[in-house]
Structure formats: structure tokens, C-alpha cells
Motif scaffolding. Structure first.
Motif, PDB file in Angstrom:
ATOM      1  N   LEU A 125      48.991  37.696  63.379  1.00  0.00           N
ATOM      2  CA  LEU A 125      48.092  37.032  62.437  1.00  0.00           C
ATOM      3  C   LEU A 125      48.836  35.907  61.736  1.00  0.00           C
ATOM      4  CD1 LEU A 125      45.331  36.965  60.950  1.00  0.00           C
ATOM      5  CD2 LEU A 125      46.315  38.580  59.293  1.00  0.00           C
ATOM      6  N   LEU A 126      48.272  34.693  61.822  1.00  0.00           N
ATOM      7  CA  LEU A 126      48.840  33.537  61.134  1.00  0.00           C
ATOM      8  C   LEU A 126      48.130  33.344  59.803  1.00  0.00           C
ATOM      9  CD1 LEU A 126      51.033  31.444  62.261  1.00  0.00           C
ATOM     10  CD2 LEU A 126      50.115  33.122  63.864  1.00  0.00           C
ATOM     11  N   VAL A 127      48.904  33.077  58.753  1.00  0.00           N
ATOM     12  CA  VAL A 127      48.357  32.827  57.420  1.00  0.00           C
ATOM     13  C   VAL A 127      48.781  31.435  56.991  1.00  0.00           C
ATOM     14  CG1 VAL A 127      48.202  33.626  55.043  1.00  0.00           C
ATOM     15  CG2 VAL A 127      48.548  35.285  56.887  1.00  0.00           C
ATOM     16  N   GLY A 128      47.791  30.528  56.836  1.00  0.00           N
ATOM     17  CA  GLY A 128      48.060  29.207  56.298  1.00  0.00           C
ATOM     18  C   GLY A 128      47.974  29.239  54.787  1.00  0.00           C
ATOM     19  N   GLU A 129      48.877  28.528  54.119  1.00  0.00           N
ATOM     20  CA  GLU A 129      49.046  28.701  52.680  1.00  0.00           C
ATOM     21  C   GLU A 129      49.100  27.364  51.926  1.00  0.00           C
ATOM     22  OE1 GLU A 129      51.841  32.694  53.260  1.00  0.00           O
ATOM     23  OE2 GLU A 129      52.734  30.681  53.181  1.00  0.00           O
ATOM     24  N   SER A 130      48.514  27.369  50.745  1.00  0.00           N
ATOM     25  CA  SER A 130      48.636  26.262  49.795  1.00  0.00           C
ATOM     26  C   SER A 130      48.143  26.749  48.447  1.00  0.00           C
ATOM     27  CB  SER A 130      47.811  25.049  50.230  1.00  0.00           C
ATOM     28  OG  SER A 130      47.763  24.075  49.198  1.00  0.00           O
ATOM     29  N   ASN A 131      48.914  26.524  47.399  1.00  0.00           N
ATOM     30  CA  ASN A 131      48.462  26.937  46.070  1.00  0.00           C
ATOM     31  C   ASN A 131      47.926  25.758  45.263  1.00  0.00           C
ATOM     32  OD1 ASN A 131      50.692  25.544  45.178  1.00  0.00           O
ATOM     33  ND2 ASN A 131      51.744  27.307  44.305  1.00  0.00           N
ATOM     34  N   ARG A 132      47.569  24.677  45.944  1.00  0.00           N
ATOM     35  CA  ARG A 132      46.998  23.522  45.265  1.00  0.00           C
ATOM     36  C   ARG A 132      45.699  23.926  44.573  1.00  0.00           C
ATOM     37  NH1 ARG A 132      47.535  18.888  42.526  1.00  0.00           N
ATOM     38  NH2 ARG A 132      45.747  17.517  42.806  1.00  0.00           N
ATOM     39  N   GLY A 133      45.588  23.663  43.278  1.00  0.00           N
ATOM     40  CA  GLY A 133      44.366  23.937  42.551  1.00  0.00           C
ATOM     41  C   GLY A 133      44.489  25.051  41.541  1.00  0.00           C
ATOM     42  N   TRP A 134      45.141  26.161  41.915  1.00  0.00           N
ATOM     43  CA  TRP A 134      45.338  27.274  40.990  1.00  0.00           C
ATOM     44  C   TRP A 134      46.777  27.750  41.098  1.00  0.00           C
ATOM     45  CZ3 TRP A 134      40.956  28.471  44.381  1.00  0.00           C
ATOM     46  CH2 TRP A 134      39.712  28.233  43.787  1.00  0.00           C
TER      47      TRP A 134
END
Length: 501
Positions: A360-369
Motif C-alpha cells: 500500500l502506497l500512502v501519498g502525503e502532504s500536510n499543506r493546509g492543516w
């Protein structure tokens, strides 16, 4: 030669580059899985907003700031960037939040359009960007995100659109733009016709199909949402958020205008009083099952990811993890249970996809919160070790209780004891206020436990079941035949209908 039919302006905001850790680690509270962050090439800010597996095993990754990258060998050692191979494929997009491979091309949803992207001359770089569909309002409001697409069983694209959250932006010398279909799910036929389908959405940032080809989305706690839901999207459904209702009066709307909405009643009462109101398939109890669900994907790996075939895996933004959802149909409608699955990721989970090897691949970004974790963006790979995890595999509604199935054989003594189980039920208020607590909480009495043949399932006879309520099951006492504790001892079943009632 680059043919550019239609697109938007690229996002200007950027995050600082963070060096990703390079060592695989055991998944938090999930010893049967490992998590390995991908080490990115210098300067590549992979705010992975969408993931699409290509037929030849390569992986396409959309980036929030307007790019698409190709990972040539995503199953290679994630800590070796050269072995994985990163190549810029497309750029100049306006905040793509989703990615799909279909019929020899990549499709993504920009703020104002569904776009088809191809490499027509075979040089490995996209040279054709075609506008497949437009037709929803975009005013410049920051909150007007668009997500998708996914394909349903009939070959139609589905897209979800944020509500605007405030008035439109008016530029000097221009009148206000009509913002139709904000807070709606829309479909696009193969010939490009846009059709509104479901209303009442707030911020439906995850969209996927299950194994049967039905379309689901997650939504975000806020005004009109006391907590986060998983919604079964279908034509004519209204899910409760009021900002979408002005468009219900348009002639092409399949959703009947329910009129003035009541407030301060429970969502169960609202489902009986509000015309067309559809309850979520699953509620995610706040904090207990995350604070902000995002992208989702159905496990169709054939068992390569463990004993969860055809279940949905759902990204969690604030708590930087992944949850798991079991769905079933009762009375022709979906309902089911959510379980925690993976905690402790390096950043906010935004998009999910399975590779051919079942990881399972998880793409990540915390932009916004804000989110838990030490990184601002990245990509992580969750792999099953082959060891059977001891978990609640599924929780199924019965006329007088629930069947609970475990992933491994259980210890008969601890599993047959009534004292090994605790259950309560509760619901949520339907109101315009932001968020809300669990209300009308009552204990559910488990009067009998019956261990079924095979020593993996039990029947729980329950007194005090309530339709439309979340039934929270805590199983502190059950042990496996080998003496193991459950990796996650809680499940949250949304009992919209009691079978046979």
C-alpha cells in the motif's frame, strides 16, 4: 510540440524540502506490517495528492502544486531514489487532487476541469492536455477544491466538489460568478456530459469505488457535520450540508429541494424528517477513528496485503495514519464498521494506492492543516510481512446482535466470556454549528457469546440495539489461540438498519 487545450494557473505556495528517513520501521501497533518512507531526489517536493498505478507497474503521482511525476520502479527499494527512478511527466496544472489511468491516458481534476493528459510522441513527457469536462463554478475562493476522478461500473467519471465556505471573490470590473454544483458529486459520461448526482457535501476530499463498482467519498467534520462520514454516492441523495441546496432548484438537479432544514435534532431524526436525506454508510467517531479522513482505496490485491480483501483503506490527515472499513449491504443499503489500522506515519495521509505486489502506497502532504509526524510531505510504502495480524477482521450485523470475525483462531476461554466485550451506542446532532459531540449515549448489553465452528467468529447477542446509531465495540479480553492480544481492540459499526427488522 506541446498542445495545451485548457488548464489553470499553477499554485505559487511552496514548502521547505525535508530529507526523508531511510530506514523501514515496524508499523505502530501493527507488527504484521512494515512502513518504509521513500527517499526523494534533491529538490523534488512530492506533495502527493493523487496516485495511479499504470498497467506496466509504474506509478504516476500528482503533486498538489501542479505536477505529475512517474516512478519507474515503485517496487524497488524506497530508500534508493536512483533505483526507483523519478521523472517529471507533466506540469502547469492547477492543484490536481486525484489521478486515474484509463484507456491509455492519465486523468486528473484541476480546480475548473477534468483533464486528459497524454504523451503522444513517446518521449516520456506529456504533450497533450485536453479538457474533458467543465461546468462547475469556480470563483477564486480558497476552499473550492475539486477531487478525482474515479470510474463507476458504467464507465462514467465521478468528481467531488468542495462547498465554497464563504462568499465568492469579486475582481475589479467583474460581476460575481455563479458557483453551481459546489458541495456536489457530479458524473461525466464518456462523451463529456456533466451531470449533478449527489448534494449535501462539505469537503469530500477522498473518492473511490469499492469492489462492486459503487462510488464512495469521505467528508470532513465542520458545519453540518458533527463528525466525519463515509458516504455512498448515488443519484438523488442529499447528505445534509445546506450550502449545496440552492442548486437543488435547478432543472437538471436530481435532488429534491427539502425546504427549510431542521436543526438541533439528531441525524437519525433528520433522516426521517428531511426529504431525500441519506445517512452515511459509516461514521468515523471523532479522534477515536481519526479527525480528518482523506483518500481511500479498496483492497483488490487477492490477499497480498493480508486478510482484508475488498475492504476499504482510508487515509487520515491530522493523526497521520490509515484506517480500515468493512462494508456490507443490509436492506439494500451500505453500512459497516471502521477500525484503526496504521498510526505513526511521517506526515498527513492524502492519497492511497496499491502496487502490483500488494503493498500500500500512502501519498502525503500536510499543506493546509497541522498533522502529526516529522515531515511536510512524502510517500510511504506499507508492506505485509506475511505474518497473520491478530485483528477484528469484520463485524456483521445480525437480527439480534453482531457476528465478529477475527483474523486468526481465538482462545475459546477468553473469547466465549461475556466479560471480554463492552458495547455502547450513540449518535450525533444535525445542526449548522461546527462539529459536535456524541449524544444519546447508552450501554448495549451483551447477554450471550457463542463461539462458531472454526474458532474465528463469535455471535454476540445484544440487547438495546438502535437503528441509525454507532455501536462501539471494545474487546479488551479476547486472546488468540497463540495468546496474542488484538492489535486494535475497538470497532465502530454504524447500524443504519437491523437485518430482518
Amino acid at each position: 510540440m506541446r498542445k495545451y487545450i485548457s488548464t489553470g494557473l499553477p499554485m505559487l505556495a511552496a514548502l521547505l524540502m525535508a530529507q526523508l528517513p531511510s530506514v523501514a520501521h515496524a508499523a505502530s501497533a501493527n507488527p504484521a506490517y512494515t512502513v518504509t518512507p521513500y527517499v526523494l531526489p534533491d529538490g523534488v517536493k512530492l506533495e502527493a495528492s493523487g496516485l495511479a498505478l499504470l498497467p506496466d507497474g509504474r506509478l504516476a503521482v500528482s503533486v498538489r502544486k501542479g505536477e505529475i511525476w512517474i516512478l519507474e520502479h515503485p517496487e524497488a527499494d524506497p530508500t534508493d531514489a536512483k533505483a526507483v527512478g523519478y521523472r517529471l511527466y507533466a506540469s502547469g496544472l492547477h492543484e490536481p487532487l486525484g489521478l486515474l489511468w484509463h484507456d491509455g491516458a492519465l486523468y486528473t481534476v484541476q480546480r475548473s476541469e477534468l483533464t486528459k493528459i497524454r504523451d503522444t510522441d513517446g518521449d516520456g513527457v506529456a504533450d497533450e492536455y485536453l479538457a474533458v469536462a467543465k461546468g462547475w463554478g469556480v470563483s477564486g475562493n480558497y476552499h473550492e477544491y475539486a477531487y478525482g476522478p474515479v470510474l463507476d461500473r458504467e464507465g462514467n467519471f465521478w468528481i467531488t466538489l468542495n462547498a465554497s465556505m464563504g462568499g465568492p471573490v469579486k475582481l475589479a470590473g467583474h460581476r460575481m460568478q455563479e458557483k453551481h454544483w459546489r458541495g456536489w458529486a457530479v458524473s461525466v459520461s464518456p462523451d463529456g456530459k456533466l451531470s449533478p448526482m449527489s448534494a449535501g457535501l462539505r469537503s469530500p476530499c477522498g473518492i473511490a469505488v469499492n469492489g462492486e463498482g459503487d462510488v464512495f467519498c469521505t467528508d470532513q467534520q465542520g458545519n453540518w457535520w458533527s463528525t466525519n462520514p463515509l458516504l455512498h454516492l448515488r443519484k438523488g441523495a442529499f447528505f445534509g450540508h445546506a450550502d449545496s441546496l440552492p442548486d437543488a432548484q435547478l432543472p437538471e438537479s436530481p435532488v429534491a429541494d427539502p425546504g427549510k432544514l431542521p436543526q438541533g435534532i439528531t441525524v437519525v431524526e433528520a433522516s426521517r424528517q428531511v426529504k431525500g436525506f441519506a445517512l452515511p454508510a459509516v461514521w468515523f467517531p471523532y479522534v477515536k477513528a481519526g479527525q480528518s479522513p482523506t483518500g481511500l482505496v479498496c483492497d483488490l490485491t487477492g490477499g497480498k496485503f493480508g486478510p482484508f480483501e475488498k475492504q476499504m483503506f482510508v487515509g487520515e490527515f491530522v493523526l497521520s495514519g490509515v484506517n480500515r472499513v468493512f462494508l456490507e449491504k443490509v436492506g439494500g443499503e451500505y453500512q459497516g464498521a471502521v477500525f484503526r489500522f496504521q498510526d505513526g506515519l511521517q506526515s498527513a495521509a492524502l492519497s492511497l494506492a496499491f502496487l502490483k505486489d500488494g503493498s500500500l502506497l500512502v501519498g502525503e502532504s500536510n499543506r493546509g492543516w497541522n498533522s502529526q509526524g516529522t515531515r511536510s510531505f512524502g510517500l510511504e510504502r506499507i508492506q505485509w510481512t506475511g505474518q497473520t495480524p491478530f485483528e477484528i477482521q469484520k463485524m456483521e450485523a445480525q437480527p439480534d446482535g453482531f457476528r465478529v470475525t477475527f483474523t486468526d483462531e481465538v482462545d475459546p476461554a477468553t473469547t466465549s466470556a461475556v466479560g471480554s466485550y463492552q458495547m455502547s451506542s450513540y449518535t450525533y446532532l444535525y445542526h449548522q454549528k461546527y462539529g459536535g459531540d456524541e449524544v444519546e449515549t447508552k450501554p448495549v448489553t451483551i447477554s450471550r457469546v457463542t463461539l462458531e465452528p472454526g474458532a474465528k467468529s463469535v455471535l454476540l447477542k445484544c440487547e438495546g440495539l438502535r437503528e441509525g446509531y454507532v455501536h462501539e465495540l471494545v474487546v479488551p479480553g479476547v486472546r488468540s489461540k497463540k495468546g496474542a492480544q488484538l492489535a486494535h481492540a475497538e470497532g465502530y459499526y454504524t447500524l443504519n438498519r437491523i437485518p430482518g427488522k
